[in-house]
Design a protein around this motif. Sequence first.
Motif, PDB file in Angstrom:
ATOM      1  N   THR A  83      30.110  35.282 -30.410  1.00 19.99           N
ATOM      2  CA  THR A  83      29.828  34.308 -29.718  1.00 19.99           C
ATOM      3  C   THR A  83      28.207  34.181 -28.897  1.00 19.99           C
ATOM      4  OG1 THR A  83      30.724  32.731 -28.087  1.00 19.99           O
ATOM      5  CG2 THR A  83      30.732  34.921 -27.417  1.00 19.99           C
ATOM      6  N   THR A  84      27.614  33.120 -28.776  1.00 16.14           N
ATOM      7  CA  THR A  84      26.252  32.858 -28.353  1.00 16.14           C
ATOM      8  C   THR A  84      26.189  32.181 -26.986  1.00 16.14           C
ATOM      9  OG1 THR A  84      25.415  33.133 -30.390  1.00 16.14           O
ATOM     10  CG2 THR A  84      23.907  32.170 -28.844  1.00 16.14           C
ATOM     11  N   LEU A  85      25.684  32.993 -26.080  1.00 18.91           N
ATOM     12  CA  LEU A  85      25.406  32.299 -24.915  1.00 18.91           C
ATOM     13  C   LEU A  85      23.927  31.455 -24.752  1.00 18.91           C
ATOM     14  CD1 LEU A  85      26.984  34.780 -22.139  1.00 18.91           C
ATOM     15  CD2 LEU A  85      28.059  33.247 -23.728  1.00 18.91           C
ATOM     16  N   ARG A  86      23.926  30.450 -24.187  1.00 20.70           N
ATOM     17  CA  ARG A  86      22.780  29.632 -23.742  1.00 20.70           C
ATOM     18  C   ARG A  86      22.485  29.479 -22.117  1.00 20.70           C
ATOM     19  NH1 ARG A  86      20.791  29.906 -28.911  1.00 20.70           N
ATOM     20  NH2 ARG A  86      22.455  29.234 -30.355  1.00 20.70           N
ATOM     21  N   SER A  99      26.175  28.671 -20.507  1.00 21.70           N
ATOM     22  CA  SER A  99      26.878  27.811 -21.396  1.00 21.70           C
ATOM     23  C   SER A  99      27.321  28.756 -22.712  1.00 21.70           C
ATOM     24  CB  SER A  99      26.709  26.526 -21.743  1.00 21.70           C
ATOM     25  OG  SER A  99      25.611  26.456 -22.394  1.00 21.70           O
ATOM     26  N   ARG A 100      28.388  28.461 -23.396  1.00 16.99           N
ATOM     27  CA  ARG A 100      28.814  29.232 -24.599  1.00 16.99           C
ATOM     28  C   ARG A 100      28.824  28.215 -25.727  1.00 16.99           C
ATOM     29  NH1 ARG A 100      33.046  30.452 -27.030  1.00 16.99           N
ATOM     30  NH2 ARG A 100      34.533  29.713 -25.100  1.00 16.99           N
ATOM     31  N   ASP A 101      28.319  28.509 -26.924  1.00 17.22           N
ATOM     32  CA  ASP A 101      28.489  27.893 -28.243  1.00 17.22           C
ATOM     33  C   ASP A 101      29.742  27.870 -28.364  1.00 17.22           C
ATOM     34  OD1 ASP A 101      25.839  27.374 -28.124  1.00 17.22           O
ATOM     35  OD2 ASP A 101      25.316  28.503 -29.814  1.00 17.22           O
ATOM     36  N   ILE A 112      33.190  36.955 -20.435  1.00 20.99           N
ATOM     37  CA  ILE A 112      31.717  37.088 -21.004  1.00 20.99           C
ATOM     38  C   ILE A 112      30.719  36.099 -20.326  1.00 20.99           C
ATOM     39  CG2 ILE A 112      30.399  36.475 -23.151  1.00 20.99           C
ATOM     40  CD1 ILE A 112      32.613  36.859 -24.894  1.00 20.99           C
ATOM     41  N   LEU A 113      31.121  34.995 -19.671  1.00 22.86           N
ATOM     42  CA  LEU A 113      30.151  34.323 -18.726  1.00 22.86           C
ATOM     43  C   LEU A 113      29.956  34.733 -17.585  1.00 22.86           C
ATOM     44  CD1 LEU A 113      30.275  32.057 -21.404  1.00 22.86           C
ATOM     45  CD2 LEU A 113      30.307  30.403 -19.638  1.00 22.86           C
ATOM     46  N   THR A 133      23.481  36.836 -28.093  1.00 25.65           N
ATOM     47  CA  THR A 133      24.749  36.869 -29.062  1.00 25.65           C
ATOM     48  C   THR A 133      25.601  37.934 -28.597  1.00 25.65           C
ATOM     49  OG1 THR A 133      23.826  35.414 -30.605  1.00 25.65           O
ATOM     50  CG2 THR A 133      25.808  36.824 -31.188  1.00 25.65           C
ATOM     51  N   THR A 332      27.549  28.867 -14.052  1.00 32.53           N
ATOM     52  CA  THR A 332      28.097  28.700 -15.479  1.00 32.53           C
ATOM     53  C   THR A 332      28.697  27.339 -15.920  1.00 32.53           C
ATOM     54  OG1 THR A 332      30.236  29.281 -15.501  1.00 32.53           O
ATOM     55  CG2 THR A 332      28.515  31.194 -15.353  1.00 32.53           C
TER      56      THR A 332
END
Length: 383
Positions: A83-86, A99-101, A112-113, A133, A332
Amino acid sequence: MESLPMPRAARSICLATALLGLPAAAALPSQPAPPASPGGPRQMLIQWMPGEVRCRGTMVSGQAIRRPWNMLGWTVEAAPRSTTLRFAIDERGRPVSISRDGPDYLPFGDDILPAMAASRFPAGKPHEGCGVTFTMQAVPLDQAAAPELMSYTINPLSGRLPEEGWKSIRASGGPCLDTPLPRALIRHIPDFVKIPATPGVRDWSMIRYDLNAAGKPVHAAILTGTGNAALNAAGLTAMRASRFTRGARTGCLAPYWREAGTLPAPDMPEAIRATRVADGNCPDEHGWATPPQLRFPEPYRRRRIEGWAVIRYDVAPWGELGNLTVIASEPTADFGRQAITVLRSARLPAQRQGYVGCVDRVRFDMGPQTDPGLSGSEGAPPA
């Protein structure tokens, strides 16, 4: 609680909670086993490993990202593996606007966040357009590294570590962990209040030591942990002053942990404070027929991470809230989702006509930490 100006059609709700004084052994119920399969289900240690951090294509180095807490799960072939974070990095080196995709729910991924929010980068170098990621590793308990299993026992989110995992931990120690375990006669505990807490992180230290014939700890050293130097030093001092039943032993293990310090929410920009809807008709002040059900998001309560969100909504003539939209949330996106949940539980008094363009600010404050030193040592891992 911060006192905020009240522009037209904007109000503030403050959500405060005190961290419950739970010892590290307290945990959520274990995940139930799936139906039996021909090969039999295998219980796994779930780990999320971060990759490179890049901001607009450039790699950003610095302090390591805080890893999400390990969890237990059964065979997870069908679960997402990455998972990818922005996010952005502010001038203090703090990740913000995280945020997370992908969909809101990610199996085994609720920390995770929060872990990213507790991470830090070099100060004075703000960045935009950042991403990282996380990749899931699902390792059978009998193959998992002992430090990873030890970390799970400090934050046992999925229930007690099964015997299969304890076997690996015992193998990293020595005969001291064989039954019967040495019994503590005098146990010294560090003054945890004097140990600086890391915001958003439960620090821990695993001490390995031997016992001489008189039951005195010798050769005490830090085996693994989160690297809190003050906790390491205090734990070693306390262990060396403790005494156990007579009999020489080698390879004893004992953890000490320090509860997380509160991580305050990022400042709310003035433009967000003054948010209003120009074409709205929501009154400056309104009461609640059914007050919001204020619930702190649990993954952030565990880490004592505070946040806020600004929500726009409309109100039907019968008082129901609708068209709820997140205008902004920090640190977040989870706080925006939780704020919508909070407001959806509320109702306004019935009116002849409804409202449009209402704006509320929801603040998630932990409240005072009544026992900042609530931590401890459980001695050697249980048999």
